[in-house]
Motif scaffolding. Structure first.
Motif, mmCIF file in Angstrom:
data_model
loop_
_atom_site.group_PDB
_atom_site.id
_atom_site.type_symbol
_atom_site.label_atom_id
_atom_site.label_comp_id
_atom_site.label_asym_id
_atom_site.label_seq_id
_atom_site.Cartn_x
_atom_site.Cartn_y
_atom_site.Cartn_z
ATOM 1 N N LYS A 1 25.517 6.390 5.848
ATOM 2 C CA LYS A 1 24.881 6.577 7.145
ATOM 3 C C LYS A 1 23.453 7.100 7.027
ATOM 4 O O LYS A 1 22.621 6.849 7.882
ATOM 5 N N ALA A 2 23.189 7.873 5.962
ATOM 6 C CA ALA A 2 21.849 8.421 5.754
ATOM 7 C C ALA A 2 21.677 8.751 4.287
ATOM 8 O O ALA A 2 22.652 9.002 3.566
ATOM 9 N N VAL A 3 20.428 8.745 3.835
ATOM 10 C CA VAL A 3 20.099 9.121 2.463
ATOM 11 C C VAL A 3 19.020 10.196 2.538
ATOM 12 O O VAL A 3 17.949 9.971 3.113
ATOM 13 N N VAL A 4 19.301 11.377 1.975
ATOM 14 C CA VAL A 4 18.386 12.510 2.027
ATOM 15 C C VAL A 4 17.882 12.807 0.614
ATOM 16 O O VAL A 4 18.615 13.311 -0.221
ATOM 17 N N ASN A 5 16.633 12.439 0.354
ATOM 18 C CA ASN A 5 16.067 12.627 -0.994
ATOM 19 C C ASN A 5 16.983 12.082 -2.081
ATOM 20 O O ASN A 5 17.201 12.709 -3.116
ATOM 21 N N ALA B 1 23.274 10.400 -0.737
ATOM 22 C CA ALA B 1 23.878 9.591 0.320
ATOM 23 C C ALA B 1 24.872 10.404 1.144
ATOM 24 O O ALA B 1 25.675 11.166 0.604
ATOM 25 N N ARG C 1 11.825 19.135 6.168
ATOM 26 C CA ARG C 1 11.998 17.822 6.797
ATOM 27 C C ARG C 1 10.743 16.955 6.645
ATOM 28 O O ARG C 1 10.841 15.753 6.398
ATOM 29 N N GLN D 1 12.372 12.653 2.135
ATOM 30 C CA GLN D 1 12.533 11.225 2.414
ATOM 31 C C GLN D 1 13.944 11.057 3.000
ATOM 32 O O GLN D 1 14.945 11.166 2.288
ATOM 33 N N ILE D 2 14.006 10.861 4.300
ATOM 34 C CA ILE D 2 15.291 10.732 4.994
ATOM 35 C C ILE D 2 15.371 9.327 5.563
ATOM 36 O O ILE D 2 14.549 8.921 6.387
ATOM 37 N N ILE D 3 16.376 8.596 5.140
ATOM 38 C CA ILE D 3 16.559 7.205 5.587
ATOM 39 C C ILE D 3 17.877 7.123 6.354
ATOM 40 O O ILE D 3 18.941 7.456 5.822
ATOM 41 N N TYR D 4 17.794 6.723 7.624
ATOM 42 C CA TYR D 4 18.995 6.544 8.450
ATOM 43 C C TYR D 4 19.403 5.073 8.468
ATOM 44 O O TYR D 4 18.548 4.189 8.504
ATOM 45 N N ARG D 5 20.700 4.843 8.451
ATOM 46 C CA ARG D 5 21.181 3.455 8.446
ATOM 47 C C ARG D 5 22.181 3.224 9.563
ATOM 48 O O ARG D 5 22.738 4.147 10.092
#
Length: 316
Positions: free
Chosen positions: A38-42, A45, A308, A312-316
């Motif tokens: 659902k998200a990747v934080v630095n 996963a 924040r 690098q925060i990627i939401y999916r």
């Protein structure tokens, strides 16, 4: 099976954790279904399974528990955990386990029963312990970052003293040493032996001035000067041991470094500006934990905003 009864207790930031014993059932098994990211934080996963588990945990705390809230809660916790690791200020696993045990005991449960309740709720003991570790470690990181630059002004002190019948609060000042019977990571099997040696040494402790000479007569024993520490500054894991000490040493405790105890070189009652500031700050922190003020202070919020922005925060 645990009887059907309601447990209500205060958990760290003042959130009420409500568990309905045998009435609690797993949350539809969603945490055990095939997970998607659902998200990747630095680079770390967070999956749908993680989010489902956090939703179950939020429900126990009687907090808003929709998927988006749970996801953001995990993102923030992950950023905190990464920063705690970076600055190497995490509490030990022993501290976390002790806190878990105290939480269980406070609810008249064994650790096994608490684990069972958490599992039935779809949370699990590991998720709760990871939460505990962050909640215990994060204030240390914030204090290390901002503590020296966030002093009360003279006007703030005067204002607080006016609220306190124009009196500066009195607190206890300790001069402390830390005695460490080192246990290497590769030799955890000797912890019991080292604990016996540490306990035996307490009755022979010659006082702080001779401590290093005393430590030199034993193998792998170090002395760390902690200096002046006021009662409100005592770490939670040491506070009861210092306050209950009989004589000039505390009881021992096992830590990630080995077996330790504190030596009390001296103690006295003090009432000065520094002591007053520390006492007032602790009062503010206690109010925050009781839910009487914002759970995160201004510096903590500032720190999180900074993390924040850099992350690098990627939401999916």
């Amino acid at each position: 099976m645990i009887g059907a009864r309601k447990i209500v207790t205060t958990l760290f930031a003042g959130a009420a954790l409500c568990v309905l014993g045998a009435l609690v059932q797993p949350q539809g098994g969603s945490a055990f279904a095939a997970s998607e990211v659902k998200a990747v934080v630095n680079g770390v996963a967070l999956t749908t399974g993680d989010v489902a588990t956090r939703q179950a945990f939020l429900r126990l705390q009687r907090q808003k528990a929709d998927a988006k809230t749970a996801e953001e809660s995990l993102v923030e916790e992950t950023l905190k955990r990464q920063e705690i690791s970076r600055v190497r200020m995490s509490v030990s696993q022993d501290d976390v386990n002790a806190s878990f045990a105290r939480f269980a005991s406070g609810n008249k449960l064994s650790t096994e029963q608490l684990t069972q309740v958490l599992t039935q709720a779809g949370v699990g003991a590991d998720h709760f312990k990871q939460y505990i570790a962050v909640q215990m470690s994060w204030p240390r990181v914030v204090n290390a970052r901002y503590g020296s630059s966030a002093r009360m002004s003279s006007s703030d002190l005067v204002s607080r003293m006016m609220e306190n019948n124009k009196q500066k609060p009195v607190t206890t000042e300790y001069m402390l040493q830390q005695i460490i019977f080192v246990v290497p990571q590769a030799k955890k099997g000797i912890t019991g032996k080292r604990k016996s040696e540490a306990e035996a040494s307490r009755s022979k402790y010659p006082g702080c001035e001779q401590a290093k000479v005393f430590a030199a007569t034993m193998r792998d024993v170090s002395v760390r000067e902690l200096g002046r520490i006021l009662a409100p500054e005592l770490p939670a894991e040491w506070k009861p041991l210092v306050e209950q000490a009989k004589g000039n040493t505390t009881a021992t405790r096992v830590t990630d470094k080995g077996v330790e105890y504190l030596a009390i070189c001296s103690q006295r009652e003090v009432s000065d500006d520094t002591a007053a500031e520390i006492v007032f700050r602790q009062e503010d922190l206690d109010k925050a934990k009781a839910g009487k003020s914002a759970p995160e202070n201004e510096n903590a919020a500032k720190y999180m905003e900074e993390l924040r922005k850099k992350a690098q925060i990627i939401y999916r």
